[in-house]
Design a protein around this motif. Structure first.
Motif, PDB file in Angstrom:
ATOM      1  N   ALA A  93       0.844  -1.211   0.000  1.00  0.00           N
ATOM      2  CA  ALA A  93       0.000   0.000   0.000  1.00  0.00           C
ATOM      3  C   ALA A  93       0.874   1.254   0.000  1.00  0.00           C
ATOM      4  CB  ALA A  93      -0.908  -0.012   1.216  1.00  0.00           C
ATOM      5  N   LEU A  94       1.952   1.202   0.772  1.00  0.00           N
ATOM      6  CA  LEU A  94       2.870   2.357   0.831  1.00  0.00           C
ATOM      7  C   LEU A  94       3.520   2.597  -0.530  1.00  0.00           C
ATOM      8  CD1 LEU A  94       4.622   1.773   4.277  1.00  0.00           C
ATOM      9  CD2 LEU A  94       3.459   3.863   3.624  1.00  0.00           C
ATOM     10  N   GLU A  95       3.840   1.501  -1.213  1.00  0.00           N
ATOM     11  CA  GLU A  95       4.478   1.612  -2.537  1.00  0.00           C
ATOM     12  C   GLU A  95       3.600   2.388  -3.520  1.00  0.00           C
ATOM     13  OE1 GLU A  95       7.555  -0.099  -3.977  1.00  0.00           O
ATOM     14  OE2 GLU A  95       7.908   0.410  -1.884  1.00  0.00           O
ATOM     15  N   GLU A 100       6.816  11.538  -1.967  1.00  0.00           N
ATOM     16  CA  GLU A 100       6.744  12.653  -1.012  1.00  0.00           C
ATOM     17  C   GLU A 100       5.845  12.300   0.175  1.00  0.00           C
ATOM     18  OE1 GLU A 100       6.309  13.016  -4.297  1.00  0.00           O
ATOM     19  OE2 GLU A 100       8.260  13.960  -4.679  1.00  0.00           O
ATOM     20  N   ASP A 101       4.759  11.576  -0.109  1.00  0.00           N
ATOM     21  CA  ASP A 101       3.837  11.185   0.960  1.00  0.00           C
ATOM     22  C   ASP A 101       4.476  10.139   1.873  1.00  0.00           C
ATOM     23  OD1 ASP A 101       2.124  12.884  -0.206  1.00  0.00           O
ATOM     24  OD2 ASP A 101       0.725  11.393  -0.973  1.00  0.00           O
ATOM     25  N   ARG A 102       5.173   9.179   1.224  1.00  0.00           N
ATOM     26  CA  ARG A 102       5.849   8.142   2.026  1.00  0.00           C
ATOM     27  C   ARG A 102       6.901   8.772   2.931  1.00  0.00           C
ATOM     28  NH1 ARG A 102       8.426   4.084  -1.787  1.00  0.00           N
ATOM     29  NH2 ARG A 102       7.603   5.306  -3.505  1.00  0.00           N
ATOM     30  N   GLU A 103       7.592   9.763   2.373  1.00  0.00           N
ATOM     31  CA  GLU A 103       8.654  10.443   3.115  1.00  0.00           C
ATOM     32  C   GLU A 103       8.086  11.107   4.378  1.00  0.00           C
ATOM     33  OE1 GLU A 103      10.295  13.836   1.043  1.00  0.00           O
ATOM     34  OE2 GLU A 103      12.298  13.342   1.774  1.00  0.00           O
ATOM     35  N   ILE A 104       6.940  11.750   4.223  1.00  0.00           N
ATOM     36  CA  ILE A 104       6.315  12.422   5.371  1.00  0.00           C
ATOM     37  C   ILE A 104       5.906  11.397   6.434  1.00  0.00           C
ATOM     38  CG2 ILE A 104       4.204  13.644   6.084  1.00  0.00           C
ATOM     39  CD1 ILE A 104       4.563  15.367   3.565  1.00  0.00           C
ATOM     40  N   LEU A 105       5.315  10.288   5.992  1.00  0.00           N
ATOM     41  CA  LEU A 105       4.884   9.257   6.955  1.00  0.00           C
ATOM     42  C   LEU A 105       6.081   8.651   7.678  1.00  0.00           C
ATOM     43  CD1 LEU A 105       2.060   7.417   4.936  1.00  0.00           C
ATOM     44  CD2 LEU A 105       1.798   9.126   6.734  1.00  0.00           C
ATOM     45  N   ALA A 136      -2.003  11.737   2.797  1.00  0.00           N
ATOM     46  CA  ALA A 136      -1.257  10.468   2.701  1.00  0.00           C
ATOM     47  C   ALA A 136      -1.898   9.405   3.584  1.00  0.00           C
ATOM     48  CB  ALA A 136       0.191  10.695   3.101  1.00  0.00           C
ATOM     49  N   GLU A 137      -2.307   9.821   4.798  1.00  0.00           N
ATOM     50  CA  GLU A 137      -2.932   8.859   5.719  1.00  0.00           C
ATOM     51  C   GLU A 137      -4.245   8.333   5.145  1.00  0.00           C
ATOM     52  OE1 GLU A 137      -1.263  10.799   9.879  1.00  0.00           O
ATOM     53  OE2 GLU A 137      -3.401  10.833   9.455  1.00  0.00           O
ATOM     54  N   ASP A 138      -5.052   9.244   4.610  1.00  0.00           N
ATOM     55  CA  ASP A 138      -6.344   8.841   4.029  1.00  0.00           C
ATOM     56  C   ASP A 138      -6.137   7.856   2.884  1.00  0.00           C
ATOM     57  OD1 ASP A 138      -7.551  10.407   5.846  1.00  0.00           O
ATOM     58  OD2 ASP A 138      -7.979  12.088   4.499  1.00  0.00           O
ATOM     59  N   LYS A 139      -5.151   8.190   2.053  1.00  0.00           N
ATOM     60  CA  LYS A 139      -4.860   7.353   0.892  1.00  0.00           C
ATOM     61  C   LYS A 139      -4.423   5.959   1.341  1.00  0.00           C
ATOM     62  CE  LYS A 139      -3.072   9.387  -3.332  1.00  0.00           C
ATOM     63  NZ  LYS A 139      -1.935  10.148  -3.813  1.00  0.00           N
ATOM     64  N   LEU A 140      -3.556   5.946   2.332  1.00  0.00           N
ATOM     65  CA  LEU A 140      -3.029   4.671   2.824  1.00  0.00           C
ATOM     66  C   LEU A 140      -4.137   3.848   3.457  1.00  0.00           C
ATOM     67  CD1 LEU A 140      -0.464   2.947   3.223  1.00  0.00           C
ATOM     68  CD2 LEU A 140      -0.129   4.076   5.398  1.00  0.00           C
ATOM     69  N   ARG A 141      -4.997   4.500   4.242  1.00  0.00           N
ATOM     70  CA  ARG A 141      -6.127   3.788   4.861  1.00  0.00           C
ATOM     71  C   ARG A 141      -7.018   3.170   3.783  1.00  0.00           C
ATOM     72  NH1 ARG A 141      -7.151   4.927  10.445  1.00  0.00           N
ATOM     73  NH2 ARG A 141      -5.921   6.702  11.143  1.00  0.00           N
TER      74      ARG A 141
END
Lengths: 146, 238
Positions: A93-95, A100-105, A136-141
């Motif tokens: 999911a992270l991939e 940029e979003d992964r970096e922030i998380l 990023a959190e919403d997307k990952l969820r």
């Protein structure tokens, strides 16, 4: 902050950019040497500067080597062969998130950096950070629930 | 999925392999060279807030005095300046007071360089205070900025010279408050000079005849000499 802890944070940050342990260690050590060369002491580190140095070194490395050769090792972590299904799902999911979003998380939840440090390291405002983090959190969820 | 569970999932997913050369690298890590200017900048946060507050108060008095129209503002600041000198002396003796001298002598920045840096910062602060207060007061009361600066600096420099000299002596080493006594004596001396009719006449003719500039130069040179002697004999001073 303990130098060992800073080393781990920078190494982790670099590793998830280059996906290569040896290269990540090389860049981490180069980051320390450059920081010390410029600011004198690793004991009173301003970690945001180290992130910036590491980030720039990773960019240089990307320019030097083709990105495809750097992106294959993420699932082959030594000593991590018994990877759980859940962990694998989160990684996949992270991939799917933009880098940029992964970096922030990574900076926020894994390296547990305060918002101010991340803003300064990435050169963004607090508002932009919270907006991007939330997105990023919403997307990952959503990816995890799918 | 609650927030904590979500955070833990991310944490676990970002599990990097253990670095293999970490300990070896850290054990070989040596601090790089630090320029004098950077060292001074690094020392600034260690100067305690009350030092900055006193300096700000003096500048505030200068501005307030000019606005309100108090003609003796320059002399009032001159009387307060020994307090900044005392504060400087207290800052210099901090390592000794907290029994940190021995440790600081063995650390990366020696006690000598730390005391030198503190003196430089405090001296710079006094120069800033004078540089701001003098023209403000002079402009408001039609005085010469140089004469105002002399009035402000003379008590400060005298306190510094005598305090530094006494601090190096066995008496000063045993008694931590000697600089406070010196500052009190200098303030009293100047108060008596400026408050007595004969004293103020003599003082005015002294500074207006160009002797004030010479006196400040001599006092400044003596202060630098005393500071140099203090730094050179810092091991004994500690």
């Amino acid at each position: 902050m303990d130098v060992g802890k800073i080393y781990d944070k920078i190494y982790r940050y670099v590793y998830f950019r280059v996906n290569d342990r040896t290269l990540a260690e090389d860049i981490t050590q180069e980051t320390f040497l450059r920081y010390i060369g410029k600011y004198g002491n690793a004991g009173s580190v301003e970690i945001r500067y180290m992130y910036t140095i590491a980030r720039n070194l990773c960019t240089d490395e990307y320019r030097r080597i083709k990105p495809e050769s750097l992106s294959e090792e993420m699932e082959e972590i030594p000593g991590d062969s018994g990877i759980s299904e859940e962990k694998m799902a989160v990684r996949q999911a992270l991939e799917k998130l933009p880098y940029e979003d992964r970096e922030i998380l990574l900076l926020r939840y894994v390296n547990e950096e305060p918002a101010g440090t991340i803003c300064k390291a990435l050169g963004i405002s607090r508002f932009a950070l919270y907006r991007r983090q939330k997105k990023a959190e919403d997307k990952l969820r959503r990816e995890l629930e799918a | 999925m609650d927030n904590n569970e979500f955070k833990n999932l991310i944490k676990n997913a970002y599990c990097a392999p253990k670095p293999v050369r970490k300990d070896e690298f850290i054990s070989k890590l040596r601090p790089g060279k630090v320029s004098t200017f950077r060292m001074l900048l690094q020392q600034i946060p260690y100067i305690r807030p009350y030092v900055w507050i006193i300096s700000a108060v003096i500048i505030g008095i200068a501005i307030a005095g000019s606005v309100i129209g108090g003609e003796g503002t320059d002399r009032l600041i001159g009387l307060i300046m020994p307090i900044t000198a005392v504060v400087g002396m207290i800052e210099n003796g901090r390592s000794k007071r907290y029994n940190m001298s021995e440790l600081e002598m063995a650390t990366r920045f020696s006690l000598r360089s730390v005391i030198l840096a503190r003196m430089a910062i405090m001296g710079f602060l006094a120069v800033i205070v004078t540089a701001i207060a003098s023209p403000v007061i002079a402009n408001s009361f039609g005085m010469q900025a140089v004469m105002t600066a002399e009035t402000i600096l003379m008590p400060y420099l005298m306190t510094m010279i005598i305090s530094l000299h006494i601090e190096r002596s066995p008496l000063g080493r045993e008694n931590g408050l000697s600089s406070v006594v010196v500052a009190g004596a200098v303030m009293l001396l100047f108060f008596l000079i400026w408050e007595s009719e004969t004293g103020i006449v003599l003082y005015s003719s002294f500074i207006s005849g160009g002797c004030g500039v010479a006196a400040v130069i001599v006092l400044g040179a003596l202060t630098l000499t005393e500071q140099w002697l203090t730094v050179r004999n810092v091991e004994a001073f500690a």
